[in-house]
Motif scaffolding. Structure first.
Motif, PDB file in Angstrom:
ATOM      1  N   ASN A   1      37.517  24.352  58.002  1.00 29.07           N
ATOM      2  CA  ASN A   1      38.151  23.134  57.504  1.00 29.07           C
ATOM      3  C   ASN A   1      37.307  21.886  57.759  1.00 29.07           C
ATOM      4  O   ASN A   1      37.302  20.968  56.939  1.00 29.07           O
ATOM      5  N   VAL A   2      36.594  21.871  58.869  1.00 25.91           N
ATOM      6  CA  VAL A   2      35.710  20.736  59.144  1.00 25.91           C
ATOM      7  C   VAL A   2      34.521  20.743  58.183  1.00 25.91           C
ATOM      8  O   VAL A   2      34.043  19.684  57.760  1.00 25.91           O
TER       9      VAL A   2
ATOM     10  N   GLN B   1      40.338  14.902  63.014  1.00 32.78           N
ATOM     11  CA  GLN B   1      40.868  13.578  63.329  1.00 32.78           C
ATOM     12  C   GLN B   1      42.159  13.307  62.568  1.00 32.78           C
ATOM     13  O   GLN B   1      43.123  12.762  63.127  1.00 32.78           O
ATOM     14  N   ASN B   2      42.208  13.715  61.312  1.00 31.19           N
ATOM     15  CA  ASN B   2      43.377  13.422  60.479  1.00 31.19           C
ATOM     16  C   ASN B   2      44.560  14.349  60.751  1.00 31.19           C
ATOM     17  O   ASN B   2      45.710  13.958  60.549  1.00 31.19           O
ATOM     18  N   ARG B   3      44.285  15.561  61.200  1.00 35.09           N
ATOM     19  CA  ARG B   3      45.354  16.554  61.356  1.00 35.09           C
ATOM     20  C   ARG B   3      45.508  17.054  62.791  1.00 35.09           C
ATOM     21  O   ARG B   3      46.072  18.130  63.020  1.00 35.09           O
TER      22      ARG B   3
ATOM     23  N   ASP C   1      35.961  19.214  55.157  1.00 42.22           N
ATOM     24  CA  ASP C   1      36.376  17.827  55.365  1.00 42.22           C
ATOM     25  C   ASP C   1      36.006  17.417  56.784  1.00 42.22           C
ATOM     26  O   ASP C   1      36.691  17.792  57.743  1.00 42.22           O
ATOM     27  N   PRO C   2      34.918  16.662  56.974  1.00 43.73           N
ATOM     28  CA  PRO C   2      34.465  16.285  58.317  1.00 43.73           C
ATOM     29  C   PRO C   2      35.514  15.540  59.137  1.00 43.73           C
ATOM     30  O   PRO C   2      35.447  15.527  60.371  1.00 43.73           O
ATOM     31  N   ASP C   3      36.495  14.915  58.466  1.00 40.50           N
ATOM     32  CA  ASP C   3      37.539  14.171  59.175  1.00 40.50           C
ATOM     33  C   ASP C   3      38.798  15.005  59.397  1.00 40.50           C
ATOM     34  O   ASP C   3      39.845  14.467  59.791  1.00 40.50           O
ATOM     35  N   PHE C   4      38.703  16.303  59.149  1.00 42.24           N
ATOM     36  CA  PHE C   4      39.893  17.159  59.210  1.00 42.24           C
ATOM     37  C   PHE C   4      40.571  17.110  60.580  1.00 42.24           C
ATOM     38  O   PHE C   4      41.784  16.914  60.677  1.00 42.24           O
TER      39      PHE C   4
END
Length: 333
Positions: free
Chosen positions: A222-223, A231-233, A226-229
């Motif tokens: 998942n990272v 942090q966002n989830r 989406d590199p911000d995965f």
């Protein structure tokens, strides 16, 4: 009216407690913050800090209980299992104190101490009962027939539940200690956001290594997308991981209770401080008609009160050891 001094130093908490006639009058716990910089307990550092903390902890425990060293009737100590260097500090102090005061020594198995924490306060489980004992190093279902007649009927075949939570925390880049951080984020997340696998292990044994690997690959994939995965989830990830760990534990516990026909069900060990596990056991107990028992938070993590209460029951049996006793990193249950 026996007065027992309890000493606990199996990992990174230095603890001393006083038990008078089966009642805990003090329970002092000195935590070690030095390990936060390393993301986990460093054994050599732990033993050094135990040396600094042991005398002040005992002095404070005696002061809080309003007893003097001359009032003590016996010294109970954790012999194992645990980190050998840490255990050595506690065992050496207990032996020296007992020798200087001409007192008997009482050895306590650390995991049995966690279970006997249920006899510190009311209500207390009735024998026989089942105890789910969950910590960073152990995951066990124990059939408790008497104070020191216990049988492990299920245990992890690889990683402990607490280790799985700690390793997940490291993967997520959360600070030490990992388990409480997972619990903290999980309070804000959706436990059904992500589905993690439940291992198909026969009988009453557990396995958490496969879950840990699945979480690692889940984060990696998942990272990459989406590199911000993370942090966002973060909250949803923690809630989903925690839910899976708790369901694995409770499903096996339910199976054991049905298999043995036992209604008194207890929870012990450091992971018993986990919010979802405490709430999950309570809810399952109501559904199954169990009598459930969960210690106060101060008696969940490593503490000397559980060692002192175990020492009290051993004192009543005149179950003492000699000065030639040595710590055991791996101690038979």
């Amino acid at each position: 009216m026996p007065v027992i001094l309890g000493i606990e130093s199996s990992c990174d908490e230095t603890s001393a407690a006083v038990c008078v006639d089966g009642k805990i009058l003090s329970n002092v716990i000195a935590n070690q913050t030095i390990h936060a910089a390393y993301g986990g307990v460093v054994p050599e550092l732990a033993s050094r800090v135990h040396q600094q903390n042991i005398i002040p902890a005992v002095q404070q425990a005696l002061h809080n209980a309003k007893v003097s060293k001359n009032d003590i009737d016996a010294v109970a100590f954790t012999r194992g299992p645990g980190l050998l260097g840490s255990l050595l500090v506690g065992v050496s102090f207990a032996k020296a104190f007992a020798l200087a005061q001409n007192l008997p020594l009482i050895q306590v198995n650390h995991m049995q101490g966690h279970i006997l924490a249920h006899f510190i306060d009311e209500p207390r489980p009735q024998f026989p009962f089942l105890c789910l004992t969950v910590s960073g190093g152990h995951t066990q279902i124990v059939l408790v027939k008497d104070y020191f007649d216990m049988e492990i009927i299920g245990q992890t075949t690889d990683d402990a539940a607490g280790e799985a939570l700690d390793k997940t925390s490291k993967i997520l880049g959360l600070p030490y200690p990992g388990g409480p951080m997972i619990d903290k984020y999980a309070r804000q997340g959706n436990p059904d956001a992500f589905a993690f696998p439940e291992p198909n292990i026969p009988g009453l044994d557990f396995s958490f290594s496969g879950l840990k690997t699945a979480i690692m690959y889940f984060i990696r994939d998942n990272v990459a997308a989406d590199p911000d995965f993370m942090q966002n989830r973060m909250a949803d990830i923690c809630a989903s991981v925690e839910k899976r760990v708790v369901t694995i534990l409770l499903n096996k516990l339910k199976k054991a209770a049905l298999q043995y026909g036992i209604k008194d069900i207890a929870l012990a060990g450091g992971v018993s401080a986990n919010t979802d596990l405490r709430q999950g056991l309570t809810a399952l107990g109501q559904e199954m008609g169990w009598n459930t028992f969960i210690p106060q938070f101060q008696y969940c993590t490593d503490n000397a009160a559980m060692i002192a209460i175990a020492g009290y029951y051993k004192f009543l049996k005149n179950d003492f050891v000699g000065q030639d006793i040595a710590p055991l990193a791996r101690m038979p249950f």
